[in-house]
Design a protein around this motif. Structure first.
Motif, mmCIF file in Angstrom:
data_model
loop_
_atom_site.group_PDB
_atom_site.id
_atom_site.type_symbol
_atom_site.label_atom_id
_atom_site.label_comp_id
_atom_site.label_asym_id
_atom_site.label_seq_id
_atom_site.Cartn_x
_atom_site.Cartn_y
_atom_site.Cartn_z
ATOM 1 N N HIS A 175 0.864 -1.164 -0.339
ATOM 2 C CA HIS A 175 -0.168 0.182 0.055
ATOM 3 C C HIS A 175 0.766 1.555 -0.406
ATOM 4 O O HIS A 175 2.171 1.348 0.893
ATOM 5 C CB HIS A 175 -0.649 0.219 1.336
ATOM 6 C CG HIS A 175 -2.187 -0.868 1.065
ATOM 7 N ND1 HIS A 175 -3.284 -0.880 2.092
ATOM 8 C CD2 HIS A 175 -2.654 -1.695 0.210
ATOM 9 C CE1 HIS A 175 -3.889 -1.514 1.788
ATOM 10 N NE2 HIS A 175 -3.604 -2.185 0.572
ATOM 11 N N SER A 176 0.301 1.928 -0.739
ATOM 12 C CA SER A 176 1.081 3.679 -0.687
ATOM 13 C C SER A 176 0.321 4.443 0.370
ATOM 14 O O SER A 176 -1.385 4.568 0.055
ATOM 15 C CB SER A 176 1.423 4.007 -1.789
ATOM 16 O OG SER A 176 0.219 4.210 -2.677
ATOM 17 N N VAL A 177 0.850 4.651 1.528
ATOM 18 C CA VAL A 177 0.389 6.020 2.209
ATOM 19 C C VAL A 177 0.723 7.309 2.091
ATOM 20 O O VAL A 177 2.038 7.496 1.521
ATOM 21 C CB VAL A 177 0.510 5.396 3.989
ATOM 22 C CG1 VAL A 177 0.301 6.314 4.610
ATOM 23 C CG2 VAL A 177 -0.009 4.099 4.066
ATOM 24 N N ILE A 178 -0.067 8.192 1.807
ATOM 25 C CA ILE A 178 0.334 9.479 1.987
ATOM 26 C C ILE A 178 -0.664 10.432 2.360
ATOM 27 O O ILE A 178 -1.938 10.424 3.387
ATOM 28 C CB ILE A 178 -0.605 10.047 0.411
ATOM 29 C CG1 ILE A 178 -0.134 9.291 -0.652
ATOM 30 C CG2 ILE A 178 -0.999 11.552 -0.080
ATOM 31 C CD1 ILE A 178 -0.715 8.353 -1.274
ATOM 32 N N THR A 179 0.440 11.681 3.387
ATOM 33 C CA THR A 179 -0.138 12.391 4.714
ATOM 34 C C THR A 179 0.310 13.623 4.241
ATOM 35 O O THR A 179 0.897 14.334 4.052
ATOM 36 C CB THR A 179 0.169 11.817 6.617
ATOM 37 O OG1 THR A 179 0.133 9.973 6.062
ATOM 38 C CG2 THR A 179 -0.034 12.865 6.583
ATOM 39 N N PRO A 222 -3.886 20.875 -1.684
ATOM 40 C CA PRO A 222 -3.123 21.237 -2.955
ATOM 41 C C PRO A 222 -5.003 22.028 -3.590
ATOM 42 O O PRO A 222 -5.723 21.718 -2.504
ATOM 43 C CB PRO A 222 -3.878 20.179 -3.732
ATOM 44 C CG PRO A 222 -4.022 18.944 -2.901
ATOM 45 C CD PRO A 222 -3.907 18.394 -1.824
ATOM 46 N N ARG A 223 -4.799 23.172 -4.187
ATOM 47 C CA ARG A 223 -6.006 23.875 -4.692
ATOM 48 C C ARG A 223 -6.450 23.236 -5.650
ATOM 49 O O ARG A 223 -5.938 23.517 -6.624
ATOM 50 C CB ARG A 223 -5.506 25.429 -4.419
ATOM 51 C CG ARG A 223 -5.458 26.490 -3.291
ATOM 52 C CD ARG A 223 -5.118 27.561 -4.208
ATOM 53 N NE ARG A 223 -4.119 28.212 -2.533
ATOM 54 C CZ ARG A 223 -3.593 29.759 -2.606
ATOM 55 N NH1 ARG A 223 -3.913 29.840 -4.182
ATOM 56 N NH2 ARG A 223 -3.466 29.975 -1.737
ATOM 57 N N ILE A 224 -8.178 22.683 -5.321
ATOM 58 C CA ILE A 224 -7.996 22.327 -6.623
ATOM 59 C C ILE A 224 -9.909 23.247 -6.948
ATOM 60 O O ILE A 224 -10.952 23.953 -6.386
ATOM 61 C CB ILE A 224 -9.294 21.342 -5.873
ATOM 62 C CG1 ILE A 224 -8.668 20.096 -5.230
ATOM 63 C CG2 ILE A 224 -9.662 20.354 -6.660
ATOM 64 C CD1 ILE A 224 -7.184 19.799 -6.280
ATOM 65 N N ALA A 245 3.212 10.805 -7.675
ATOM 66 C CA ALA A 245 3.771 11.970 -6.286
ATOM 67 C C ALA A 245 3.919 13.552 -6.952
ATOM 68 O O ALA A 245 3.988 14.701 -7.137
ATOM 69 C CB ALA A 245 4.669 12.653 -5.662
ATOM 70 N N ASP A 246 4.205 12.793 -8.765
ATOM 71 C CA ASP A 246 5.009 13.338 -9.321
ATOM 72 C C ASP A 246 3.672 14.888 -10.229
ATOM 73 O O ASP A 246 3.611 14.897 -10.732
ATOM 74 C CB ASP A 246 5.282 13.517 -10.954
ATOM 75 C CG ASP A 246 4.444 11.989 -11.245
ATOM 76 O OD1 ASP A 246 3.900 11.038 -10.861
ATOM 77 O OD2 ASP A 246 4.109 12.317 -13.065
ATOM 78 N N ASN A 248 3.095 20.024 -5.291
ATOM 79 C CA ASN A 248 4.017 20.378 -4.390
ATOM 80 C C ASN A 248 4.641 19.139 -4.599
ATOM 81 O O ASN A 248 4.161 18.731 -2.692
ATOM 82 C CB ASN A 248 4.377 21.892 -3.780
ATOM 83 C CG ASN A 248 5.443 21.654 -2.660
ATOM 84 O OD1 ASN A 248 6.561 20.871 -2.985
ATOM 85 N ND2 ASN A 248 5.495 22.152 -1.526
ATOM 86 N N PRO A 249 5.610 17.891 -4.561
ATOM 87 C CA PRO A 249 5.373 16.849 -4.112
ATOM 88 C C PRO A 249 6.574 16.736 -2.863
ATOM 89 O O PRO A 249 5.517 16.053 -1.660
ATOM 90 C CB PRO A 249 6.427 15.901 -4.396
ATOM 91 C CG PRO A 249 6.890 16.701 -6.639
ATOM 92 C CD PRO A 249 5.850 18.240 -5.933
#
Length: 387
Positions: free
Chosen positions: A130-134, A141-143, A259-260, A264-265
């Motif tokens: 699994h990849s975990v993004i915190t 990010p601005r959406i 991440a790319d 801003n990674p």
């Protein structure tokens, strides 16, 4: 009938051992959820005098592996009482479960390990990550707002059938083909979860998000997008919570963290963590129905070392016009030799045979290794479910 299979009247003993072994507190909710698994599983137990000393679940599922349906039993809640530990009780039950799987035409088995080394003894191997993004709330990010489509928010108990169909149509990397009882079980187990659904202007479902919160943290449990609009709508939904929560965490079954794609990674803490293991129970069936990636391959002989006698052979594999021929060839000299764990990694697409050969996990003819390597899928498998 296997002598280790438990009858229905053993549930309370199984539950009490579960509470003690995993240091869980008794509650009606916990008992009801475990009973659901108990009722849909083959339940194994080993007695220590007049008490249950060890136990485990073997839960029947189907999985979709690149368009091929395989029977898979998930091993769960492997446990032993401390006074019965160290006597091989759990191992005895696991071997019994694997033998029953083979005789019941079950091709694969998955489990969540407490120790990778321990389960490698029984032929299991890590194939799921699994990849975990915190991210912190001030780093989200601005959406942009969308002028089309909309999002609806509901309690998990209001999860509709369209979501189940969408999951099914996008599940082809070895994940569980969830039956109705498993969906119901997931909802009962995670009764505090919520779901956000994205729709286009024609009110067609285009994506969903299953999430929950703990304290100041917003957790994304499951996220599926059909198109960029869905991703935009649901991403905006998440970022709208930045005034409520400080931390945002998404644990994805896709080990490619991407991440790319972030503006801003550095805004995210990203890690890849080992998840669950898999085992090939019936190698002959797995190979004969495998989604081979080449239409033609001349004969390759390979020796597979496995404690399961029916897999522990030299095998001859050839492919002609996409038709697989796979037979035992113990009288032939193998072109290569490898363990069932190494073969599992390669066949699941977790690591290529060429890489495994370079690291010394395979001995033999490098050209034949290259030849066999072309047969196997190269995309890493993905699994959301846990048991």
């Amino acid at each position: 009938m296997n002598k280790y299979l438990l009858d229905e009247d053993k549930f309370n003993e199984f539950y009490n051992l579960y509470l003690y072994s995993f240091n869980r507190e008794d509650s009606k909710h916990r008992k009801d959820v475990l009973k659901e698994r108990f009722d849909h599983s083959m339940v194994y137990g080993l007695m220590n005098h007049n008490k249950l000393g060890s136990g485990l679940f073997s839960i029947p599922f189907d999985v979709n592996f690149h368009g091929v349906d395989y029977k898979m039993n998930g091993i769960g809640d492997v446990m032993s009482a401390p006074e019965f530990g160290g006597r091989g009780g759990a191992g005895t039950l696991l071997k019994a479960a694997l033998t029953d799987m083979y005789h019941n035409q079950i091709t694969l088995s998955y489990l969540a390990p407490f120790s990778y080394g321990y389960y490698r003894q029984f032929g299991f191997e890590q194939v799921f990550d699994h990849s975990v993004i915190t991210m912190e709330n001030d780093q989200l990010p601005r959406i942009k707002n969308s002028n089309v489509g909309h999002v609806e928010r509901d309690d998990i108990r209001d999860l509709n059938d369209d979501i189940k169909i969408m999951y099914l149509s996008n599940n082809y990397h070895g994940g569980v083909v969830r039956p109705k009882w498993w969906w119901d079980h997931m909802i009962d187990k995670h009764e505090d979860y919520q779901v956000a659904t994205a729709y286009d202007d024609a009110d067609k479902l285009i994506g969903y998000l299953i999430y929950y919160s703990e304290g100041t943290t917003f957790y994304i449990h499951e996220w599926l997008n059909q198109n960029p609009l869905s991703r935009q709508l649901l991403s905006k939904f998440v970022t709208k919570h930045q005034s409520i929560f400080q931390h945002f965490v998404y644990e994805s079954p896709d080990p490619d963290v991407k991440a790319d794609l972030l503006e801003n990674p550095y805004s995210a803490q990203i890690s890849v963590t080992p998840y669950m293991m898999a085992r090939i129970v019936d190698l002959s069936d797995f190979v004969k129905r495998y989604p081979v990636q080449t239409l033609v391959m001349s004969k390759v002989y390979f020796k597979v070392n496995d404690d399961l006698d029916w897999n522990n052979h030299t095998w001859r594999l050839s492919i002609e016009n996409g038709v697989v021929s796979f037979e035992i060839a113990d009288d032939e000299t193998p072109d290569m030799e490898l363990t069932i764990q190494t073969l599992t990694k390669a066949m699941f697409g977790y690591r290529s045979l060429d890489s495994l050969f370079e690291y010394g996990y395979i001995t033999g003819d490098s050209e034949k290794v290259d030849q066999l390597n072309e047969v196997f899928v190269k995309e890493k498998p993905q699994l959301i479910d846990y048991f």
